[in-house]
Design a protein around this motif. Structure first.
Motif, PDB file in Angstrom:
ATOM      1  N   CYS A   1      -5.294   6.196   0.385  1.00 26.57           N
ATOM      2  CA  CYS A   1      -4.335   5.196   0.340  1.00 26.57           C
ATOM      3  C   CYS A   1      -4.735   4.348  -1.044  1.00 26.57           C
ATOM      4  CB  CYS A   1      -3.985   4.288   1.278  1.00 26.57           C
ATOM      5  SG  CYS A   1      -3.369   5.180   2.861  1.00 26.57           S
ATOM      6  N   SER A   2      -3.558   3.917  -1.911  1.00 22.83           N
ATOM      7  CA  SER A   2      -3.839   2.970  -2.553  1.00 22.83           C
ATOM      8  C   SER A   2      -3.351   1.664  -2.032  1.00 22.83           C
ATOM      9  CB  SER A   2      -3.291   3.078  -3.906  1.00 22.83           C
ATOM     10  OG  SER A   2      -3.728   4.445  -4.488  1.00 22.83           O
ATOM     11  N   LEU A   3      -3.949   0.434  -2.489  1.00 23.86           N
ATOM     12  CA  LEU A   3      -3.589  -0.948  -1.892  1.00 23.86           C
ATOM     13  C   LEU A   3      -3.759  -2.057  -2.996  1.00 23.86           C
ATOM     14  CD1 LEU A   3      -4.710  -2.476   1.418  1.00 23.86           C
ATOM     15  CD2 LEU A   3      -5.216  -3.793  -0.755  1.00 23.86           C
ATOM     16  N   TRP A   4      -2.626  -2.760  -3.504  1.00 28.71           N
ATOM     17  CA  TRP A   4      -2.457  -3.791  -4.297  1.00 28.71           C
ATOM     18  C   TRP A   4      -2.668  -5.115  -3.621  1.00 28.71           C
ATOM     19  CZ3 TRP A   4      -0.363   0.698  -4.752  1.00 28.71           C
ATOM     20  CH2 TRP A   4      -0.486   1.414  -5.916  1.00 28.71           C
ATOM     21  N   LEU A   5      -3.296  -6.227  -3.987  1.00 27.52           N
ATOM     22  CA  LEU A   5      -3.116  -7.588  -3.737  1.00 27.52           C
ATOM     23  C   LEU A   5      -2.275  -7.993  -4.890  1.00 27.52           C
ATOM     24  CD1 LEU A   5      -6.695  -8.573  -2.271  1.00 27.52           C
ATOM     25  CD2 LEU A   5      -4.214  -8.306  -0.809  1.00 27.52           C
ATOM     26  N   ASP A   6      -1.350  -8.659  -4.894  1.00 30.69           N
ATOM     27  CA  ASP A   6      -0.194  -9.261  -5.832  1.00 30.69           C
ATOM     28  C   ASP A   6      -0.079  -7.919  -6.982  1.00 30.69           C
ATOM     29  OD1 ASP A   6       0.271 -11.527  -4.766  1.00 30.69           O
ATOM     30  OD2 ASP A   6      -1.583 -12.502  -5.626  1.00 30.69           O
ATOM     31  N   ASP A   7      -0.656  -8.196  -7.988  1.00 29.88           N
ATOM     32  CA  ASP A   7      -0.695  -6.787  -8.915  1.00 29.88           C
ATOM     33  C   ASP A   7      -1.871  -6.219  -9.173  1.00 29.88           C
ATOM     34  OD1 ASP A   7       2.061  -7.036  -9.518  1.00 29.88           O
ATOM     35  OD2 ASP A   7       1.662  -8.976 -10.877  1.00 29.88           O
ATOM     36  N   ASP A   8      -2.813  -6.653  -8.369  1.00 30.81           N
ATOM     37  CA  ASP A   8      -4.410  -6.060  -8.607  1.00 30.81           C
ATOM     38  C   ASP A   8      -4.354  -5.115  -7.712  1.00 30.81           C
ATOM     39  OD1 ASP A   8      -4.814  -8.059 -10.459  1.00 30.81           O
ATOM     40  OD2 ASP A   8      -5.812  -9.505  -8.856  1.00 30.81           O
ATOM     41  N   LEU A   9      -5.019  -3.763  -8.539  1.00 33.51           N
ATOM     42  CA  LEU A   9      -5.231  -2.659  -7.497  1.00 33.51           C
ATOM     43  C   LEU A   9      -6.713  -2.787  -7.022  1.00 33.51           C
ATOM     44  CD1 LEU A   9      -4.575   0.172  -6.759  1.00 33.51           C
ATOM     45  CD2 LEU A   9      -5.297   1.170  -8.909  1.00 33.51           C
ATOM     46  N   ILE A  10      -6.836  -2.606  -5.502  1.00 26.14           N
ATOM     47  CA  ILE A  10      -8.059  -3.148  -4.950  1.00 26.14           C
ATOM     48  C   ILE A  10      -8.646  -1.651  -4.407  1.00 26.14           C
ATOM     49  CG2 ILE A  10      -9.118  -4.325  -3.132  1.00 26.14           C
ATOM     50  CD1 ILE A  10      -8.143  -6.167  -5.100  1.00 26.14           C
TER      51      ILE A  10
ATOM     52  N   PHE B   1       0.997  -1.291   0.067  1.00 33.83           N
ATOM     53  CA  PHE B   1       0.078  -0.096  -0.021  1.00 33.83           C
ATOM     54  C   PHE B   1       0.792   1.192  -0.159  1.00 33.83           C
ATOM     55  CE2 PHE B   1      -0.523   2.092   4.159  1.00 33.83           C
ATOM     56  CZ  PHE B   1      -0.157   1.337   5.083  1.00 33.83           C
ATOM     57  N   THR B   2       0.341   2.253  -0.562  1.00 34.32           N
ATOM     58  CA  THR B   2       1.016   3.499  -0.737  1.00 34.32           C
ATOM     59  C   THR B   2       0.009   4.804  -0.659  1.00 34.32           C
ATOM     60  OG1 THR B   2       0.367   3.817  -3.056  1.00 34.32           O
ATOM     61  CG2 THR B   2       2.378   2.482  -2.682  1.00 34.32           C
ATOM     62  N   ASN B   3       0.606   5.927  -0.323  1.00 32.16           N
ATOM     63  CA  ASN B   3      -0.177   7.264  -0.368  1.00 32.16           C
ATOM     64  C   ASN B   3       0.771   7.964  -0.630  1.00 32.16           C
ATOM     65  OD1 ASN B   3       1.467   7.819   1.840  1.00 32.16           O
ATOM     66  ND2 ASN B   3      -0.150   8.006   3.348  1.00 32.16           N
ATOM     67  N   ASP B   4       0.226   9.486  -1.014  1.00 34.33           N
ATOM     68  CA  ASP B   4       0.997  10.453  -1.655  1.00 34.33           C
ATOM     69  C   ASP B   4       2.078  11.075  -0.726  1.00 34.33           C
ATOM     70  OD1 ASP B   4      -0.269  10.055  -4.051  1.00 34.33           O
ATOM     71  OD2 ASP B   4      -1.764  11.807  -3.503  1.00 34.33           O
ATOM     72  N   ALA B   5       1.812  10.771   0.849  1.00 37.60           N
ATOM     73  CA  ALA B   5       2.880  11.494   1.680  1.00 37.60           C
ATOM     74  C   ALA B   5       4.047  10.541   1.808  1.00 37.60           C
ATOM     75  CB  ALA B   5       2.125  11.387   3.166  1.00 37.60           C
ATOM     76  N   GLY B   6       4.136   9.608   0.972  1.00 41.29           N
ATOM     77  CA  GLY B   6       5.548   8.741   0.798  1.00 41.29           C
ATOM     78  C   GLY B   6       5.404   7.368   1.415  1.00 41.29           C
ATOM     79  N   THR B   7       4.166   6.838   1.762  1.00 40.69           N
ATOM     80  CA  THR B   7       4.210   5.511   2.277  1.00 40.69           C
ATOM     81  C   THR B   7       4.567   4.400   1.100  1.00 40.69           C
ATOM     82  OG1 THR B   7       2.566   6.051   3.825  1.00 40.69           O
ATOM     83  CG2 THR B   7       2.405   3.646   3.048  1.00 40.69           C
ATOM     84  N   ASP B   8       5.107   3.389   1.252  1.00 41.11           N
ATOM     85  CA  ASP B   8       5.451   2.391   0.411  1.00 41.11           C
ATOM     86  C   ASP B   8       5.680   1.105   0.924  1.00 41.11           C
ATOM     87  OD1 ASP B   8       5.565   0.662  -1.757  1.00 41.11           O
ATOM     88  OD2 ASP B   8       6.951   1.758  -2.908  1.00 41.11           O
TER      89      ASP B   8
ATOM     90  N   SER C   1      -8.128   2.503  -5.086  1.00 37.62           N
ATOM     91  CA  SER C   1      -7.181   3.507  -5.625  1.00 37.62           C
ATOM     92  C   SER C   1      -7.686   4.883  -5.019  1.00 37.62           C
ATOM     93  CB  SER C   1      -7.615   3.551  -6.948  1.00 37.62           C
ATOM     94  OG  SER C   1      -7.154   4.566  -7.574  1.00 37.62           O
ATOM     95  N   ARG C   2      -6.509   5.337  -4.194  1.00 41.91           N
ATOM     96  CA  ARG C   2      -6.686   6.722  -3.346  1.00 41.91           C
ATOM     97  C   ARG C   2      -7.716   6.809  -2.704  1.00 41.91           C
ATOM     98  NH1 ARG C   2      -3.038  10.603  -5.550  1.00 41.91           N
ATOM     99  NH2 ARG C   2      -1.797   9.638  -7.228  1.00 41.91           N
ATOM    100  N   GLY C   3      -8.182   5.554  -1.880  1.00 40.22           N
ATOM    101  CA  GLY C   3      -9.442   5.651  -0.935  1.00 40.22           C
ATOM    102  C   GLY C   3     -10.747   5.101  -1.612  1.00 40.22           C
ATOM    103  N   GLU C   4     -10.793   4.919  -3.272  1.00 36.18           N
ATOM    104  CA  GLU C   4     -11.876   4.240  -3.880  1.00 36.18           C
ATOM    105  C   GLU C   4     -11.660   2.777  -3.947  1.00 36.18           C
ATOM    106  OE1 GLU C   4     -13.981   4.675  -8.026  1.00 36.18           O
ATOM    107  OE2 GLU C   4     -12.182   5.887  -7.728  1.00 36.18           O
ATOM    108  N   VAL C   5     -12.690   2.086  -3.477  1.00 38.70           N
ATOM    109  CA  VAL C   5     -12.828   0.602  -3.628  1.00 38.70           C
ATOM    110  C   VAL C   5     -13.112   0.150  -5.118  1.00 38.70           C
ATOM    111  CG1 VAL C   5     -13.964  -1.669  -2.860  1.00 38.70           C
ATOM    112  CG2 VAL C   5     -13.398   0.403  -1.106  1.00 38.70           C
TER     113      VAL C   5
END
Ligand SMILES: [Fe+2]
Length: 353
Positions: free
Chosen positions: A327-336, A157-164, A338-342
């Motif tokens: 935040c954005s969150l991926w399971l393997d390569d699938d984006l689940i 998971f990532t966000n614009d503040a620098g999470t990875d 996207s910036r807070g949108e399911v």
């Protein structure tokens, strides 16, 4: 303080939740409370169980404090139940246990689940229970998310503040506690735990398989403090443990809080997942233990501390739930998310944008 709801007002909702839990007339339902706490709920559940022609069993253990759920969630895992063998026997003989004292992350909870009893925790104020009443559609969406998570090997998971942050996910396809934690607000499955209200799911990385950086933004939430961050906080994570906490005043307070437990296991990364309850609020000024922000639709819920709920050995009493927005969150390569949108259709709430 909100006015207390009457038994007459609460009972229909309690009956409805027991029905969602599949309570049948030949079943035993244990209603667990501690000292004088939550006695209105205890009485109302006893009456609701009787109204369904099931057998209510009141189990009341000595109170270790009169502070209730908000204090317990800040110091999990220890309770009077640990030394009350008679109470444990009654709970293990039940088909369903209504937990009004908050057994979360305790050895006793796992033991009761292993006996086959299902457990529903209910500790939030009535106005929250009412607003976040569970339903089968929420269950379907949480279970769709569970299937995706079970099939995945990694999460990022990532966000614009620098999470990875990257997780090597623990394989969780077994009986409790070796399973993904789903919470949709009721339970009709033997040995399964749930919490009314909720609406999210959580898995965990392998003990050493979490690497990267989390940067919480101002406006993200720290639980059990029930506070918004005023300034960003950066967590450096290596081999599944927090190695550095950087930032201003909020970072210092978090460092001091974790250090205060004097337990190196408090630095472990715990569960990870996302919220799916479209009725939950992004708020900290709600009464109770703030399930709203944990279940908030499209959040990422990052957590530090114990992992016994997932079959792990870390039962540290320091447990931080850290809901993060956008935040954005991926399971393997699938984006689940996207910036807070399911994104996946089978997880989306009907009334979401
Ligand atoms: Fe947690």
């Amino acid at each position: 303080m909100a006015e207390l709801a009457s038994v007459a007002e609460m009972q229909p909702l309690f009956v409805e939740v027991l029905k969602l839990c599949g309570v049948k007339s030949n079943e035993k339902v244990a209603v667990l409370s501690e000292g004088g706490l939550a006695q209105e709920y205890s009485m109302t559940f006893m009456a609701a169980v009787a109204a369904l022609d099931a057998e209510p069993v009141r189990v009341n253990v000595a109170a270790t404090s009169d502070a209730g759920a908000e204090a317990r969630i800040a110091n999990l895992g220890r309770s009077a139940l640990s030394t009350d063998a008679a109470a444990m026997r009654s709970l293990k003989q039940a088909d369903l246990v209504i937990d009004l004292m908050l057994l979360l992350f305790s050895r006793e909870q796992i033991e009761i689940q292993k006996s086959g009893a299902r457990i529903l925790m209910v500790v939030e104020p009535f106005e929250v229970l009412q607003r976040l009443m569970p339903n089968p559609s929420m269950r379907a969406r949480v279970e769709a998310a569970e299937r995706r998570m079970q099939a995945a090997k990694t999460l990022r998971f990532t966000n614009d503040a620098g999470t990875d942050l990257h997780y090597e996910l623990k394989a969780l396809n077994g009986p409790p506690p070796e399973c993904i934690l789903t919470e949709y607000g009721y339970t009709d499955t033997p040995g399964r735990w749930d919490h009314w209200p909720s609406g999210f799911l959580a898995s965990t990385g392998t003990v050493t398989g979490v690497e990267g950086t989390v940067v919480m933004n101002a406006g993200d939430i720290v639980l059990p403090w029930k506070q918004f961050l005023k300034t960003p906080v950066e967590f450096k994570i290596s081999n599944g443990k927090v190695t550095d906490i950087n930032g201003e005043e909020d970072a210092r307070r978090l460092r001091d809080y974790i250090e205060g437990f004097n337990d190196p296991r408090a630095y472990a990364v715990s569960h990870i997942g996302w919220g799916l309850n479209e009725d939950a609020l992004w708020a900290v000024d709600v009464p109770g233990i703030a399930m709203d922000s944990r279940a908030y639709y499209g959040n990422v819920l990052f957590s530090l501390g114990p992992n016994t709920e997932f079959g792990g050995a870390n039962d540290t009493a320091c447990h931080l739930d850290l809901p993060m927005k956008n935040c954005s969150l991926w399971l393997d390569d699938d984006l689940i998310v996207s910036r807070g949108e399911v994104l996946p259709n089978d997880m989306r709430a009907l009334n979401s944008a």
